[in-house]
Design an enzyme around this catalytic site. Structure first.
Site, PDB file in Angstrom:
ATOM      1  N   CYS A  85      27.623  25.509  31.214  1.00 43.29           N
ATOM      2  CA  CYS A  85      27.877  26.814  31.835  1.00 43.29           C
ATOM      3  C   CYS A  85      27.059  27.859  31.089  1.00 43.29           C
ATOM      4  O   CYS A  85      26.370  27.547  30.119  1.00 43.29           O
ATOM      5  CB  CYS A  85      29.366  27.156  31.822  1.00 43.29           C
ATOM      6  N   GLY A  86      27.148  29.077  31.523  1.00 40.47           N
ATOM      7  CA  GLY A  86      26.345  30.152  30.953  1.00 40.47           C
ATOM      8  C   GLY A  86      26.515  30.325  29.458  1.00 40.47           C
ATOM      9  O   GLY A  86      25.539  30.476  28.729  1.00 40.47           O
TER      10      GLY A  86
END
Length: 95
Positions: free
Chosen positions: A7-8
């Site tokens: 994820c980010g």
């Protein structure tokens, strides 16, 4: 099979994806080792995994990366075990 959830930031979303992936792989009877991290780190270690799951919006980050034999799977809904299962089975059929 080695799988990476990205994820980010490598915190919340990737941990949630990791938990969903564990459920899906268990239900499919597929042995798996799942790791999670930030998308930036995922790009540099991608070649060490068979599959990489991330948000569909982040898949372009892997362009030009050394993926080896890894397949990147972008998810529209990170919480949907149905989507994860569908994308997993499609990808395994392609291999």
């Amino acid at each position: 099979m080695k799988v990476l959830a990205a994820c980010g930031s490598g915190m919340g979303s990737s941990q949630i994806i990791k938990m969903k992936l564990a459920n899906v792989f268990r239900k499919q009877g597929i042995p798996v080792e799942i790791h999670h991290c930030a998308i930036g780190e995922a790009k540099s270690i991608a070649r060490n995994f068979d599959l990489i799951f991330c948000s569909k919006a982040l898949t372009d980050i892997f362009e030009g990366a050394n993926l080896g034999n890894a397949k990147v799977i972008g998810l529209q809904n990170l919480l949907s075990e149905k989507e994860i299962t569908q994308r997993l089975l499609e990808t395994l059929e392609e291999k």
